[in-house]
Design an enzyme around this catalytic site. Structure first.
Site, PDB file in Angstrom:
ATOM      1  N   ASP A 143       0.859  -1.179   0.000  1.00 29.11           N
ATOM      2  CA  ASP A 143       0.000   0.000   0.000  1.00 29.11           C
ATOM      3  C   ASP A 143       0.898   1.233   0.000  1.00 29.11           C
ATOM      4  O   ASP A 143       2.139   1.138   0.056  1.00 29.11           O
ATOM      5  CB  ASP A 143      -0.938  -0.021   1.216  1.00 29.11           C
ATOM      6  CG  ASP A 143      -2.233   0.754   0.967  1.00 29.11           C
ATOM      7  OD1 ASP A 143      -2.226   1.676   0.131  1.00 29.11           O
ATOM      8  OD2 ASP A 143      -3.244   0.437   1.605  1.00 29.11           O
ATOM      9  N   TYR A 144       0.290   2.386  -0.065  1.00 26.54           N
ATOM     10  CA  TYR A 144       1.000   3.662  -0.225  1.00 26.54           C
ATOM     11  C   TYR A 144       2.050   3.841   0.872  1.00 26.54           C
ATOM     12  O   TYR A 144       1.714   3.988   2.040  1.00 26.54           O
ATOM     13  CB  TYR A 144      -0.030   4.785  -0.172  1.00 26.54           C
ATOM     14  CG  TYR A 144       0.378   6.094  -0.781  1.00 26.54           C
ATOM     15  CD1 TYR A 144       0.001   6.427  -2.074  1.00 26.54           C
ATOM     16  CD2 TYR A 144       1.116   7.017  -0.065  1.00 26.54           C
ATOM     17  CE1 TYR A 144       0.333   7.645  -2.628  1.00 26.54           C
ATOM     18  CE2 TYR A 144       1.466   8.243  -0.617  1.00 26.54           C
ATOM     19  CZ  TYR A 144       1.076   8.558  -1.906  1.00 26.54           C
ATOM     20  OH  TYR A 144       1.419   9.761  -2.455  1.00 26.54           O
TER      21      TYR A 144
END
Length: 765
Positions: free
Chosen positions: A291-292
């Site tokens: 994820d980010y």
């Protein structure tokens, strides 16, 4: 739709497995061709170029955060980037793809990803709203349309579906979920993957799905985003993992690791999760993306510096680094220091290249760049018409005393509330490429649907008055401007308008930016200024129809006790106003059913239907002290899982079984008669639940195992049959063996998880 789903999930997985088996011979030559191509390509790649394929950069800006990627053009030209996200439109994508194809040494094309969560340009209801349709065909259609639009806009990868089981309505990302049930969540995950990927990546409108967030993200403690999780393996396998596995078995091409920890190790660096479970046990063949900045955040988890955590993530099975560039800047050094191996880098690189090959990007890097298709596909009238149909199906009628709804099309109404004449919030959260200016407001929808209706409008209140919430959501793009009039003046105007109308339609709820990522709440009531408005309107004695727009399930005890009609519409998307108007005037009879339990108060949370019993269960009636109960509140929810009313009424007969016992491999038929006893044609979702009465481990009080959504004309009766198989009785026991145990079972059927009839059968040795 009329479809038996008592065996749909099993059939879907069986079908996917059978398809894989049937295709093995057919795809052998294709796989060999792909392997030969990638082997030859990788033999030419430098170490830096291989690591570059593991780098996913953000180019542009949207709700995921600020741009962290620097020197993008130079990195593309040097082959140091495997993919890009936040860039779309054929023109913008072509510019970056041309850099890769014309400037980089090996001309390896880029992946282009984006948060296509509930539509691309044509926006559908938020995922929680999609789930309340209980209509798998419509849900798959929403993903199919989203894929067509996204692929026409240059994209080939979506960060969807999110299949996290969510049982805490305080969690902002419950808006992106399909609710609390693993069975229904699994079916929806499969439908979304099929909608995005179609049956072949050779199609120009097929895009890569990304199952997220793996795993357990919806179980964040206290409902606070990014928080830790902790649960037993039995609970994990039986209640939280099934939707991920179903989506993987359906062929999802990629998986996103979650932010939270599992058994003490964050998912992004969790070898047991990403390799032992996902790849070795489940056989996942795609690639895993963080994820980010998920890899960088392993530092804050306390697992080491950036080099250490980047090596840990790669060794665990994370193949692609979203934005953080830990792989790009540290893996070469870690290889030199023998903290990772060349084989591990090669394996991750191969997985990224395989995805590009399967998408057809090596054959045609510009496959997803077609300006003419973008002109005709995006926000087409057909797409908008389908969006309206899907939005209508998502709406849940929570209350309708004295048949206040539907409204007459020539009624004199007071349309009141900060969301009544609002376009900005109609498309909800995570509508990244959506254009709110294209959305239909409730006021416009009523004018479109009922041009003879006498409508007088008053705002009544600001959407948000709380300065803390307002500051936070406005900083993230809510664009709420406080009215120049005082709260008292706004309420006074609304009361005056209501007094002169036959009925008040009051549209209240949350700002769209109060849901989604990083929007956890500790209170779930309507905001105080909105509740003050509602109380003032109730004091007029005029009948009130409360139309809700919200991302979180709300606590509505006062509203349920004092407002005669309540319609839950979530955030319905581009066509929300037209869809709401159709429901309000009876052009569409609401048939949605809740997929999350609505609590009475936050003190009851977590509250979900498929809980386990205790040694001292409370019957809800007695005053006995030593029972599992509250002294200041009922244990029961305000609205249970599976609940939803209709403008008509249905009578469901007691469930009948064709036999009272079966052996492994046999089946039992459970049947009910459903009669439409009201004055409107309508749809009912007939639900089947099963309870394993005695088990080797404690079992839930009931579990959804099937449903049928049927349409009945006024006065019509239909015979509904569910097939109960041994497979439906299986669960993971203390040894994590998936098996059915002989013994007694209860079967429940009804219109929701609470209002059911029951019968008993036995599974014999």
């Amino acid at each position: 739709m009329k479809k038996s789903t008592s065996l749909f999930f099993l059939a879907a997985i069986f079908s996917a497995n059978s398809l894989c088996a049937q295709q093995k011979k057919a795809v052998t030559a294709t796989d060999q061709k792909m392997n030969t191509f990638i082997n030859q390509l990788m033999s030419k790649m430098t170490l830096e170029e291989k690591i570059g394929q593991l780098n996913l950069a953000a180019v542009g800006f949207d709700v995921t955060g600020p741009i962290l990627s620097q020197g993008v053009n130079e990195k593309i030209e040097k082959g140091l980037m495997g993919g890009v996200f936040n860039t779309f439109t054929p023109q913008a994508v072509r510019k970056l793809q041309e850099l890769a194809i014309t400037k980089s040494r090996l001309k390896i094309p880029l992946l282009f990803g984006y948060d296509v969560i509930h539509g691309h340009k044509t926006i559908f209801p938020i995922p929680l709203g999609l789930s309340t349709s209980w209509d798998l065909d419509l849900i798959e259609k929403s993903a199919r349309i989203a894929a067509r639009e996204a692929s026409a806009d240059g994209l080939n990868w979506t960060f969807s579906p999110m299949v996290d089981i969510a049982r805490d309505p305080r969690w902002g990302r419950i808006a992106e979920s399909s609710g609390e049930d693993p069975y229904l969540g699994s079916l929806i995950g499969v439908a979304m993957v099929k909608g995005y990927q179609t049956n072949s990546f050779s199609n120009k409108d097929a895009i890569l799905a990304c199952v997220k967030h793996f795993a357990l993200y919806g179980a964040a403690e206290a409902g606070r985003d990014y928080n830790t999780t902790d649960m037993s393996l039995i609970k994990m396998y039986n209640e939280y993992l099934p939707p991920y596995k179903a989506a993987v078995d359906a062929g999802a091409g990629s998986v996103m690791a979650s932010f939270n920890d599992i058994n003490g190790t964050p998912a992004t660096g969790n070898h047991w999760l990403l390799t032992d479970l996902l790849r070795n046990q489940w056989g996942f063949k795609g690639f895993v993306v963080s994820d980010y900045t998920g890899i960088n955040e392993l530092e804050a988890h306390g697992l080491g510096d950036l080099q250490t955590v980047s090596a840990k993530a790669l060794n665990a099975g994370t193949d692609m680094d979203m934005v953080g560039e830990g792989f790009l800047t540290t893996l070469k050094k870690s290889l030199q220091e023998k903290k990772i191996s060349q084989a591990t880098i090669d394996q991750a690189c191969r997985r990224i290249l395989e995805a590009k090959y399967k998408l057809g990007l090596f054959a045609d890097p510009y496959k997803y760049i077609d300006e003419e298709r973008a002109k005709t596909e995006i926000l087409s009238q057909k797409n908008r018409a389908d969006a309206k149909t899907i939005a209508e199906a998502s709406m849940v009628l929570l209350k309708n005393n004295n048949q206040l709804l539907p409204l007459k099309k020539n009624a004199k109404i007071a349309l009141i509330g900060p969301l009544a004449n609002n376009k900005r919030d109609m498309i909800g959260n995570w509508s990244a490429a959506g254009e709110w200016s294209q959305a239909i407001s409730v006021m416009q929808g009523l004018k479109n649907v009922a041009p003879d209706m006498d409508i007088t409008y008053a705002k009544g209140a600001n959407l948000v008055d709380d300065p803390g919430i307002l500051k936070l959501i406005n900083a993230n793009g809510a664009d709420i401007v406080a009215d120049e009039k005082s709260p008292e003046k706004l309420i006074s105007e609304a009361v005056s308008v209501a007094k002169n109308a036959d009925v008040a339609v009051v549209v209240l709820g949350e700002s769209a930016l109060m849901g989604g990522e990083a929007t956890s709440r500790t209170e779930l009531d309507l905001l105080p200024n909105q509740k003050d408005l509602l109380k003032a309107l109730a004091a007029t004695g005029k009948p009130i129809i409360l139309v809700l727009m919200n991302s979180h399930p709300l606590t509505l005890v006062w509203e349920d006790a004092n407002v005669p009609a309540i319609l839950e519409t979530w955030f319905g998307g581009t066509e929300a106003g037209n869809a709401i108007a159709d429901v309000l005037v009876g052009n569409y009879n609401p048939a949605g059913k809740l997929t999350t339990t609505f609590p009475r108060n936050v003190g009851q949370i977590p509250l979900y239907y498929n809980h386990k019993s205790t040694g001292r269960p409370y019957d809800g009636v007695s005053n006995e002290k030593y029972k599992s109960r509250y002294i200041d509140s009922s244990n029961d929810p305000l609205y249970p899982f599976g609940y939803g009313l209709s403008y008509t009424s249905f009578a469901i007969s007691p469930v009948q079984l064709n036999k009272v016992s079966m052996k492994a491999g046999q089946t039992i038929q459970a049947t009910v008669d459903v009669q439409n006893t009201g004055d409107f044609d309508g749809q009912e979702v007939v639900q089947l639940y099963i309870q394993d009465i005695y088990g080797s481990v404690t079992r839930p009080v009931k579990e959804l195992k099937g449903f049928q959504k049927i349409f009945l004309k006024k006065g019509e009766t239909k015979h509904v049959t569910f097939t109960i198989s041994t497979e439906m009785l299986k669960f993971y026991n203390a040894d994590l063996k998936f098996a059915a145990e002989p013994g007694d079972f209860n079967v429940f059927t009804g219109s929701n998880s609470r209002d059911v009839s029951s019968a008993k059968f036995s599974l014999l040795n």
